[in-house]
Design an enzyme around this catalytic site. Sequence first.
Site, short mmCIF file in Angstrom:
data_model
loop_
_atom_site.label_atom_id
_atom_site.label_comp_id
_atom_site.label_asym_id
_atom_site.label_seq_id
_atom_site.Cartn_x
_atom_site.Cartn_y
_atom_site.Cartn_z
N ARG A 169 18.69 48.17 -62.37
CA ARG A 169 19.35 48.64 -63.59
C ARG A 169 20.82 48.21 -63.67
O ARG A 169 21.35 48.02 -64.75
CB ARG A 169 19.28 50.16 -63.66
CG ARG A 169 17.86 50.65 -63.84
CD ARG A 169 17.82 52.14 -63.66
NE ARG A 169 18.42 52.78 -64.80
CZ ARG A 169 17.73 53.37 -65.76
NH1 ARG A 169 16.43 53.45 -65.69
NH2 ARG A 169 18.34 53.93 -66.78
N LYS B 155 5.56 50.72 -48.55
CA LYS B 155 5.05 52.08 -48.36
C LYS B 155 6.04 53.09 -48.94
O LYS B 155 7.20 52.72 -49.08
CB LYS B 155 4.75 52.32 -46.89
CG LYS B 155 5.95 52.81 -46.06
CD LYS B 155 5.53 53.15 -44.67
CE LYS B 155 5.78 54.57 -44.31
NZ LYS B 155 7.18 54.96 -44.12
N ASP C 72 2.76 46.95 -44.44
CA ASP C 72 3.09 47.92 -43.40
C ASP C 72 3.95 47.15 -42.43
O ASP C 72 3.47 46.24 -41.75
CB ASP C 72 1.81 48.41 -42.70
CG ASP C 72 2.15 49.49 -41.70
OD1 ASP C 72 3.08 49.30 -40.92
OD2 ASP C 72 1.48 50.53 -41.71
N HIS C 73 5.23 47.48 -42.36
CA HIS C 73 6.13 46.58 -41.63
C HIS C 73 5.80 46.51 -40.14
O HIS C 73 6.23 45.59 -39.46
CB HIS C 73 7.60 46.92 -41.90
CG HIS C 73 8.13 48.05 -41.07
ND1 HIS C 73 8.03 49.36 -41.44
CD2 HIS C 73 8.78 48.06 -39.89
CE1 HIS C 73 8.59 50.13 -40.52
NE2 HIS C 73 9.06 49.36 -39.56
N LYS D 145 5.60 43.00 -36.77
CA LYS D 145 6.21 42.94 -35.44
C LYS D 145 5.37 42.03 -34.54
O LYS D 145 4.16 42.18 -34.45
CB LYS D 145 6.28 44.35 -34.82
CG LYS D 145 7.23 45.28 -35.55
CD LYS D 145 7.26 46.64 -34.86
CE LYS D 145 7.93 47.70 -35.72
NZ LYS D 145 9.35 47.63 -35.76
N GLU E 223 11.45 57.99 -31.81
CA GLU E 223 12.73 57.53 -32.35
C GLU E 223 13.82 58.45 -31.83
O GLU E 223 13.65 59.67 -31.81
CB GLU E 223 12.70 57.58 -33.88
CG GLU E 223 11.71 56.60 -34.46
CD GLU E 223 11.82 56.57 -35.97
OE1 GLU E 223 12.65 55.82 -36.49
OE2 GLU E 223 11.07 57.31 -36.62
N ASP F 24 4.91 60.03 -43.03
CA ASP F 24 5.84 58.91 -42.88
C ASP F 24 5.33 57.88 -41.87
O ASP F 24 5.56 56.69 -42.02
CB ASP F 24 7.20 59.47 -42.42
CG ASP F 24 8.32 58.44 -42.47
OD1 ASP F 24 8.39 57.70 -43.46
OD2 ASP F 24 9.11 58.39 -41.52
N HIS G 3 1.70 53.26 -39.99
CA HIS G 3 2.02 52.55 -38.76
C HIS G 3 1.09 52.90 -37.59
O HIS G 3 0.54 52.03 -36.92
CB HIS G 3 3.46 52.87 -38.33
CG HIS G 3 4.47 52.65 -39.43
ND1 HIS G 3 4.35 51.64 -40.36
CD2 HIS G 3 5.61 53.30 -39.74
CE1 HIS G 3 5.38 51.70 -41.19
NE2 HIS G 3 6.15 52.69 -40.84
N LYS H 22 11.32 62.27 -34.60
CA LYS H 22 12.75 61.92 -34.69
C LYS H 22 13.50 62.72 -33.64
O LYS H 22 13.06 63.81 -33.24
CB LYS H 22 13.30 62.30 -36.06
CG LYS H 22 12.55 61.71 -37.25
CD LYS H 22 13.06 60.36 -37.62
CE LYS H 22 12.39 59.83 -38.87
NZ LYS H 22 12.45 58.39 -38.97
C1 BG6 Z 1 9.53 53.68 -41.59
C2 BG6 Z 1 9.74 55.16 -41.69
O1 BG6 Z 1 8.35 53.30 -42.24
O2 BG6 Z 1 9.45 53.30 -40.22
C3 BG6 Z 1 10.99 55.57 -40.94
O3 BG6 Z 1 9.84 55.55 -43.05
C4 BG6 Z 1 10.95 55.07 -39.52
O4 BG6 Z 1 11.15 56.98 -40.97
C5 BG6 Z 1 10.62 53.60 -39.48
O5 BG6 Z 1 12.22 55.31 -38.95
C6 BG6 Z 1 10.39 53.15 -38.06
O6 BG6 Z 1 10.32 51.76 -38.03
P1 BG6 Z 1 10.73 50.95 -36.74
O7 BG6 Z 1 10.43 49.53 -37.11
O8 BG6 Z 1 12.18 51.22 -36.50
O9 BG6 Z 1 9.86 51.48 -35.64
#
Ligand code: BG6
Length: 504
Positions: A52, A159, A188-189, A193, A227, A246, A251, A351
């Site tokens: 925007r 996501k 899905d990131h 990896k 984490e 999340d 993941h 976390k």
């Molecule tokens: C994301 C979550 O998809 O993945 C986050 O929304 C999380 O909360 C993150 O911190 C973790 O990704 P990575 O690559 O740091 O393990």
Amino acid sequence: MADNDGQRAAPNAMAIFGASGDLTKRKLIPALYNLRQDGLLPDDFAIIGISRREMSDEEFREKLREDMAKFATVKTDPAIWDWLADRVHYMAGDAADPDTYRRLRERLEGFGKTAGIKNYFFYMATAPRFFGPVCEQLREAGLTQEEEVGGWRRVVFEKPFGHDLKSARELNQQLGRTLTEDQIYRIDHYLGKETVQNILVFRFANGIFEPLWNHRYIDHVQITVAESIGVGDRGGYYDKSGALRDMVPNHIFQLISLTCMEPPISFEAAAVRDEQAKVLRSLAPLSPEEALQLAVRGQYGPGTANGEKVEGYRGEPGVPRDSGTETFVAMKLTLDNWRWAGVPIYLRTGKCLPLRATEISIQFNKAPFTLFRKTEVSRLPSSRLVIRLQPDEGISLSFGAKVPGPILKLGQVDMNFQYEDYFGTTPSTGYERLLYDCMCGDQTLFQRADMTEASWKIVTPILDLWEALTPRNFPNYAAGTWGPKEADELLGRDGREWAGCGEC
Ligand code: BG6
């Protein structure tokens, strides 16, 4: 998997919705830079950012240049950056306004005239509520149809893909009205990896492990995604999501599917995803009674995490002072199939845990007979294969060995492979491979509609149960510890304990 063998992708344009957000500057632009550096981006390439905020092309480029100084994973070469920046464009627009799409089409067609670009992909770096409406508008503007245009049209979705089974189904149906499944790339990131991709290579390119990879030899599987940081400035988003939504249906279930799938008949997208989907479908749903026993939730309270004093989740910005959202989850799941019958899969994520570590630990059965009863060896350790996904990627096998000396004593030793020792490190954002695969039309590392729904099917009943039962004991773990005691009890009841993560 990809037959993308290091060739440049075909000429294409990438349109990013939500381009002024975090993802573009932190991941997408640095990843595109890395792809260019590796010679994988075509000369005829264009990026157009849409959001925007009013900005000229030049202002957008300048902003990204400054961001690159912070987020590039490598030292930037001015020549490569200039190449990329020349191809960066920007368009202010409201996602709800049809005129945005008319102008977008004009800009994209303009690239066709000057740079011979006929292929487009749209990257949805927006809040999920825009996914459906933006796709409808793209279709209305004639930007999703592939026939007669002589080019491909693809859409990438970040996501979260839905927030429960119902919403994921609705979203899949909504997208299905505007796109075909082979135009849809659900990211899905984790699948970007390197070490996650290596799970398949490890299992299926080596003859030694697969014969042991079943209920006859494996006692149980543990997956930890720990984490050390808290929710930071994402409290607003996170409080509506929680750790289960999340991390688990996306993941962690991806990790389960790759670890537990049958060998696919080929590395084609359809073959690999069929096998992954079968694993997800064979996850046994938990009844409410089982969920109360086998799914543990936690929320961090005051403590020390990542070397800093933490006030607790309820003290984070954007989080209500009485929040009932979980920041930790541990579960015991099983797979109802031949290979994994009776093998529990324990998972935990959270976390503000003591460290950052993602690993899959395969615990093999103990030796069937204790030869060493009359010796100092009271308890035989079980052999364990640990696939470490981050931060220090590698694989280790730990097993019992005799401690030298006249008395028979057993010690636990490790055979340890570190990625870095063999292949060095190539810092990346994790998005390079995914963006490149999308440009090459390879969907192997993207989630298919049925996979997303199978995952939500397992998680939704637990979410519903937790929503109905407000947690009374939150916060129930101190920041910087391994979660609530119930997570240990979950394994303790089965005579097991959490392993590894550089601590034990
Ligand atoms: C994301 C979550 O998809 O993945 C986050 O929304 C999380 O909360 C993150 O911190 C973790 O990704 P990575 O690559 O740091 O393990």
